[in-house]
Design an enzyme around this catalytic site. Structure first.
Site, PDB file in Angstrom:
ATOM      1  N   GLU A 133       0.831  -1.224   0.000  1.00 23.56           N
ATOM      2  CA  GLU A 133       0.000   0.000   0.000  1.00 23.56           C
ATOM      3  C   GLU A 133       0.861   1.268   0.000  1.00 23.56           C
ATOM      4  O   GLU A 133       0.318   2.369   0.095  1.00 23.56           O
ATOM      5  CB  GLU A 133      -0.953   0.066   1.209  1.00 23.56           C
ATOM      6  CG  GLU A 133      -1.901  -1.093   1.355  1.00 23.56           C
ATOM      7  CD  GLU A 133      -2.834  -0.967   2.558  1.00 23.56           C
ATOM      8  OE1 GLU A 133      -2.771   0.048   3.268  1.00 23.56           O
ATOM      9  OE2 GLU A 133      -3.627  -1.904   2.785  1.00 23.56           O
ATOM     10  N   GLY A 134       2.180   1.142  -0.026  1.00 25.21           N
ATOM     11  CA  GLY A 134       3.053   2.298   0.150  1.00 25.21           C
ATOM     12  C   GLY A 134       3.263   2.646   1.615  1.00 25.21           C
ATOM     13  O   GLY A 134       3.856   3.684   1.940  1.00 25.21           O
TER      14      GLY A 134
END
Lengths: 336, 336
Positions: A305-306
């Site tokens: 998801e970063g």
């Protein structure tokens, strides 16, 4: 609009991108040595600030508009039962991102970053790469373009993030194709498969390499044959940042794999990126080492998801704040 | 006002402090397991959030008012030429803190923390501990009280920071007294002494231990005999936080030494603290290990001022944001 319609044109655009501003970098180093602290007492922060300075073209870099660009896609290889979660979780998580309920929503808000979410054809998974190429060239280029366009005007630090059930398997296949070794060297438990799932992942990666001989020969063909739309989109976003001289923080295994494609396709094209964190996926360490990247954080995270790189935004911002806001020994009247 | 006038009363107050809220901690763990991510995919962030939850007494912890409490003081042992900088730099740096020009000013602002600065009798250094006790009991208690009072109402996360030329020598002396071994095991280059300076530091610490035999017998006597006013003030602030159940992030070698005094004086009294970062001072690693603390960050920093721990505020805030803001699998309709 991005100025490429083929993989060859994408490569050419990337190869033509200018490097960092060496004189700004040198000026930042010189300024850093005059600031009110023992020489190099800020350690990695100083390296980060000087690196950002070079890409921003100033001796006083600032992080004011960081962006987390999140991409989601589905993978044909998920049919090989390589994940602990069913493929519909990708779409469910996109709704969760849009509703603000996921980890990356909280982390981005916490560090003051904008979060953009782009789902790529979730109802149209890529081809199962154990049987042949994941994407046609047109599909791969389309995903690269979506990523390229996702870099927002004014962004001064980019974190590419991803969601895609099955994508640690795709990242492992890319690593095997581009870094060598066997499938087993690059496969890990991802979001949490058991031993049987791990064996299926190894078998899928090995089959993918066999079914796509062109992947070993050309990094962009590897992306097309073994990657996924969200991985290509991250690569497109990282490439757009390279051309615009926007620094990038890579996240975990899959995000780093997207950067790896660029670094292997055009030497130097990942110079504007640092590794945000050491992911818990075991092969991430080897991938970072192969790319000569030293992770800023090591927090045992394995979410994607970063999320890990987004936390590193706070480190990069603090580093730039010190570089740009501190008084010099002379200004402060401190005995140096 | 703090309710102690002697070291014995300080110890008694610390010993009477309640522990964390175990039911809130358990509730936080239970909630964490339902959030939309693979189990434990946020790694260290989850441990941090559950730890804060226990001290804040809620399953939804938040960091909204973090405080960096910076203390400065001068050390008699600086007369032994143990620093790369002259003693007047302490006062010069206090002016720099007040003018907003130091690293900690930029970092605190960058992570959204309030910075409070308190200089303690800069024109009255502690006694040179190579000759006898650094402080009388009254002086040590006064510094503890100043630290205790520095914890501001509403602070929900505390970072103790310091500035004091000569204070890595004091911290090394405290480590030698409380953790054992020889002076040479605990002395490092601090702000950057050369080999001759390093030898003078080792000799000063050894002489300090010889001149203050009571230091090995009692941690609070060690603080009085070998510490400094800023170290005692940090210990006072950390103790006040313990009593108020406010979580603490320790910074580098000197900040950790202040926490060590408490941990050795009253077992369990440092349970509300985590290590913000691994400092570059070599002995910091051994000190953290002795206290069973695992640093959140490792960025090669060796500045003090609370700078490393202040960056870790961003990690703790993000961890709490995830714990408190994420949707559960049920709420988000994600297949778990």
């Amino acid at each position: 609009m991005p100025d490429f319609a083929t993989l060859a044109e994408f490569r050419a655009l990337l190869a033509a991108a200018p490097g960092c501003d060496q004189s700004a970098r040198a000026a930042a180093e010189a300024r850093n040595d005059t600031l009110t602290k023992p020489l190099h007492a800020l350690g990695r922060l100083e390296e980060i600030a000087v690196w950002v300075a070079g890409w921003q073209g100033t001796d006083r870099p600032r992080i004011e508009r960081p962006q987390v660009a999140l991409f989601a896609a589905n993978h044909g290889v998920a049919a090989q039962a390589v994940s602990a979660y069913p493929a519909e979780v990708t779409a469910q998580m996109v709704l969760n991102f849009e509703a603000g309920g996921a980890a990356i929503n909280q982390i981005a808000a916490s560090v003051g970053a904008r979060l953009t979410v782009r789902a790529l054809d979730l109802d149209r998974p890529t081809g199962d790469f154990t049987q042949g190429p994941a994407m046609t060239e047109a599909e791969c280029v389309a995903a690269l373009r979506i990523g390229w366009e996702a870099l927002e005007p004014g962004t001064d630090l980019l974190v590419p993030g991803e969601m895609g059930i099955g994508n640690t398997t795709a990242a492992a296949a890319l690593a095997t194709a581009l870094l060598g070794g066997d499938a087993g060297d690059w496969v890990g438990r991802g979001s949490g498969v058991d031993d049987a799932g791990l064996a299926r992942k190894v078998a899928a990666v090995a089959a993918g390499l066999d079914a796509n001989p062109e992947a070993r020969a050309d990094p962009l063909q590897a992306l097309r044959c073994l990657g996924g739309r969200e991985i290509a989109a991250m690569a497109g976003a990282i490439a757009a940042a390279r051309v615009a001289r926007v620094p990038v923080i890579l996240d975990g295994y899959i995000s780093t794999a997207a950067g790896m494609v660029l670094a292997r396709a055009v030497p130097g094209s990942l110079d504007h990126a640092q590794a945000g964190h050491q992911g818990a996926e075991a092969a991430h360490r080897a991938m970072l080492a192969a790319l000569d990247l030293d992770p800023i954080l090591s927090l045992g995270m394995r979410l994607g998801e970063g999320s890990g790189a987004a936390i590193a935004i706070a480190v990069v911002r603090a580093a730039c704040a010190c570089q740009s806001g501190m008084a010099t020994f002379g200004e402060a009247g401190v005995s140096g």
